[in-house]
Design a protein around this motif. Structure first.
Motif, PDB file in Angstrom:
ATOM      1  N   TYR A  83       0.817  -1.217   0.000  1.00  0.00           N
ATOM      2  CA  TYR A  83       0.000   0.000   0.000  1.00  0.00           C
ATOM      3  C   TYR A  83       0.851   1.268   0.000  1.00  0.00           C
ATOM      4  N   SER A  84       2.062   1.204   0.548  1.00  0.00           N
ATOM      5  CA  SER A  84       2.865   2.421   0.651  1.00  0.00           C
ATOM      6  C   SER A  84       3.956   2.513  -0.418  1.00  0.00           C
ATOM      7  N   GLY A  85       4.346   1.377  -0.952  1.00  0.00           N
ATOM      8  CA  GLY A  85       5.441   1.371  -1.918  1.00  0.00           C
ATOM      9  C   GLY A  85       6.817   1.401  -1.298  1.00  0.00           C
ATOM     10  N   THR A  86       6.893   1.299   0.014  1.00  0.00           N
ATOM     11  CA  THR A  86       8.185   1.247   0.687  1.00  0.00           C
ATOM     12  C   THR A  86       8.933  -0.011   0.258  1.00  0.00           C
ATOM     13  N   THR A  87      10.215   0.155  -0.054  1.00  0.00           N
ATOM     14  CA  THR A  87      10.991  -0.970  -0.572  1.00  0.00           C
ATOM     15  C   THR A  87      12.253  -1.205   0.240  1.00  0.00           C
ATOM     16  N   MET A  88      12.792  -2.393   0.116  1.00  0.00           N
ATOM     17  CA  MET A  88      14.113  -2.685   0.628  1.00  0.00           C
ATOM     18  C   MET A  88      14.767  -3.710  -0.300  1.00  0.00           C
ATOM     19  N   TYR A  89      16.105  -3.681  -0.324  1.00  0.00           N
ATOM     20  CA  TYR A  89      16.854  -4.518  -1.239  1.00  0.00           C
ATOM     21  C   TYR A  89      18.023  -5.185  -0.522  1.00  0.00           C
ATOM     22  N   ALA A  90      18.381  -6.340  -1.023  1.00  0.00           N
ATOM     23  CA  ALA A  90      19.607  -6.975  -0.567  1.00  0.00           C
ATOM     24  C   ALA A  90      20.792  -6.210  -1.152  1.00  0.00           C
ATOM     25  N   ASP A  91      21.881  -6.158  -0.416  1.00  0.00           N
ATOM     26  CA  ASP A  91      23.041  -5.384  -0.858  1.00  0.00           C
ATOM     27  C   ASP A  91      23.548  -5.767  -2.252  1.00  0.00           C
ATOM     28  N   PRO A  92      23.592  -7.056  -2.595  1.00  0.00           N
ATOM     29  CA  PRO A  92      24.151  -7.421  -3.920  1.00  0.00           C
ATOM     30  C   PRO A  92      23.356  -6.886  -5.115  1.00  0.00           C
ATOM     31  N   VAL A  93      22.093  -6.485  -4.897  1.00  0.00           N
ATOM     32  CA  VAL A  93      21.274  -6.048  -6.025  1.00  0.00           C
ATOM     33  C   VAL A  93      20.941  -4.563  -5.976  1.00  0.00           C
ATOM     34  N   LYS A  94      21.327  -3.890  -4.912  1.00  0.00           N
ATOM     35  CA  LYS A  94      21.034  -2.457  -4.798  1.00  0.00           C
ATOM     36  C   LYS A  94      21.623  -1.687  -5.969  1.00  0.00           C
ATOM     37  N   GLY A  95      20.797  -0.817  -6.529  1.00  0.00           N
ATOM     38  CA  GLY A  95      21.244  -0.015  -7.660  1.00  0.00           C
ATOM     39  C   GLY A  95      21.094  -0.709  -8.997  1.00  0.00           C
ATOM     40  N   THR A 137      22.424 -15.693 -11.457  1.00  0.00           N
ATOM     41  CA  THR A 137      21.765 -16.909 -11.938  1.00  0.00           C
ATOM     42  C   THR A 137      21.135 -17.665 -10.783  1.00  0.00           C
ATOM     43  N   ALA A 138      19.842 -17.955 -10.918  1.00  0.00           N
ATOM     44  CA  ALA A 138      19.093 -18.625  -9.848  1.00  0.00           C
ATOM     45  C   ALA A 138      17.654 -18.821 -10.302  1.00  0.00           C
ATOM     46  N   VAL A 139      16.917 -19.573  -9.516  1.00  0.00           N
ATOM     47  CA  VAL A 139      15.457 -19.594  -9.641  1.00  0.00           C
ATOM     48  C   VAL A 139      14.917 -18.468  -8.763  1.00  0.00           C
ATOM     49  N   TYR A 140      14.103 -17.630  -9.355  1.00  0.00           N
ATOM     50  CA  TYR A 140      13.541 -16.480  -8.646  1.00  0.00           C
ATOM     51  C   TYR A 140      12.093 -16.772  -8.261  1.00  0.00           C
ATOM     52  N   TYR A 141      11.788 -16.490  -7.000  1.00  0.00           N
ATOM     53  CA  TYR A 141      10.462 -16.737  -6.451  1.00  0.00           C
ATOM     54  C   TYR A 141       9.848 -15.435  -5.958  1.00  0.00           C
ATOM     55  N   CYS A 142       8.545 -15.284  -6.152  1.00  0.00           N
ATOM     56  CA  CYS A 142       7.854 -14.202  -5.465  1.00  0.00           C
ATOM     57  C   CYS A 142       7.104 -14.793  -4.278  1.00  0.00           C
ATOM     58  N   ALA A 143       6.878 -13.960  -3.301  1.00  0.00           N
ATOM     59  CA  ALA A 143       6.250 -14.402  -2.072  1.00  0.00           C
ATOM     60  C   ALA A 143       5.454 -13.262  -1.464  1.00  0.00           C
ATOM     61  N   ALA A 144       4.500 -13.611  -0.613  1.00  0.00           N
ATOM     62  CA  ALA A 144       3.663 -12.613   0.044  1.00  0.00           C
ATOM     63  C   ALA A 144       3.493 -12.971   1.510  1.00  0.00           C
ATOM     64  N   GLY A 145       3.468 -11.951   2.330  1.00  0.00           N
ATOM     65  CA  GLY A 145       3.278 -12.152   3.746  1.00  0.00           C
ATOM     66  C   GLY A 145       2.884 -10.855   4.412  1.00  0.00           C
ATOM     67  N   SER A 146       2.692 -10.886   5.717  1.00  0.00           N
ATOM     68  CA  SER A 146       2.233  -9.696   6.432  1.00  0.00           C
ATOM     69  C   SER A 146       3.366  -8.867   7.006  1.00  0.00           C
ATOM     70  N   ALA A 147       4.567  -9.424   7.070  1.00  0.00           N
ATOM     71  CA  ALA A 147       5.691  -8.716   7.678  1.00  0.00           C
ATOM     72  C   ALA A 147       6.628  -8.156   6.622  1.00  0.00           C
ATOM     73  N   PHE A 148       7.116  -6.947   6.854  1.00  0.00           N
ATOM     74  CA  PHE A 148       8.101  -6.321   5.962  1.00  0.00           C
ATOM     75  C   PHE A 148       9.474  -6.803   6.402  1.00  0.00           C
ATOM     76  N   THR A 149       9.912  -7.902   5.788  1.00  0.00           N
ATOM     77  CA  THR A 149      11.097  -8.581   6.278  1.00  0.00           C
ATOM     78  C   THR A 149      11.840  -9.251   5.131  1.00  0.00           C
ATOM     79  N   SER A 150      13.102  -9.551   5.387  1.00  0.00           N
ATOM     80  CA  SER A 150      13.915 -10.278   4.413  1.00  0.00           C
ATOM     81  C   SER A 150      13.978 -11.774   4.748  1.00  0.00           C
ATOM     82  N   VAL A 151      13.278 -12.188   5.782  1.00  0.00           N
ATOM     83  CA  VAL A 151      13.344 -13.574   6.251  1.00  0.00           C
ATOM     84  C   VAL A 151      12.344 -14.430   5.483  1.00  0.00           C
TER      85      VAL A 151
END
Length: 122
Positions: free
Chosen positions: A54-66, A91-105
């Motif tokens: 709803y807010s568009g707030t984002t976070m990124y892992a360091d290896p992909v920032k920028g 190179t990897a399999v990329y997955y999308c996921a959904a949850g209620s917490a704004f987390t990297s876990v």
């Protein structure tokens, strides 16, 4: 029934770009967080990026920032990952996921897609 369906993966040369999509159905995720994770052969699943819907707030892992950008389209109930300046180590399999917490876990996400393969050649 909630479904997350990824698409857009493929083979690309190093330095190239790809855009992944994740179409969500079965519910809306207006109050949730959606994220992208990846898993390379022999490695654990790792966080890539997340967005509070709803807010568009984002976070990124360091290896992909920028290089990577996560976004969503409310009208289409679809999540995106724009990937630029790709490297062989992406190179990897990329997955999308959904949850209620704004987390990297990964364990905090409830719904998962089936994954899409991204291969970056050197």
């Amino acid at each position: 029934q909630v479904q997350l369906v990824e698409s857009g993966g493929g083979l690309v040369q190093a330095g190239g770009s790809l855009t992944l999509s994740c179409a969500a159905s079965g519910r809306t995720f207006t109050r949730d967080t959606m994220g992208w994770f990846r898993q390379a052969p022999g490695k654990e699943r790792e966080f890539v990026a997340a967005i509070i819907w709803y807010s568009g707030t984002t976070m990124y892992a360091d290896p992909v920032k920028g290089r990577f950008t996560i976004s969503r389209d409310n009208a289409k109930n679809t999540l995106y990952l724009q990937m630029n300046s790709l490297k062989p180590e992406d190179t990897a399999v990329y997955y999308c996921a959904a949850g209620s917490a704004f987390t990297s876990v990964p364990g905090r996400y409830v719904y998962w897609g089936q994954g899409t393969q991204v291969t970056v050649s050197s």
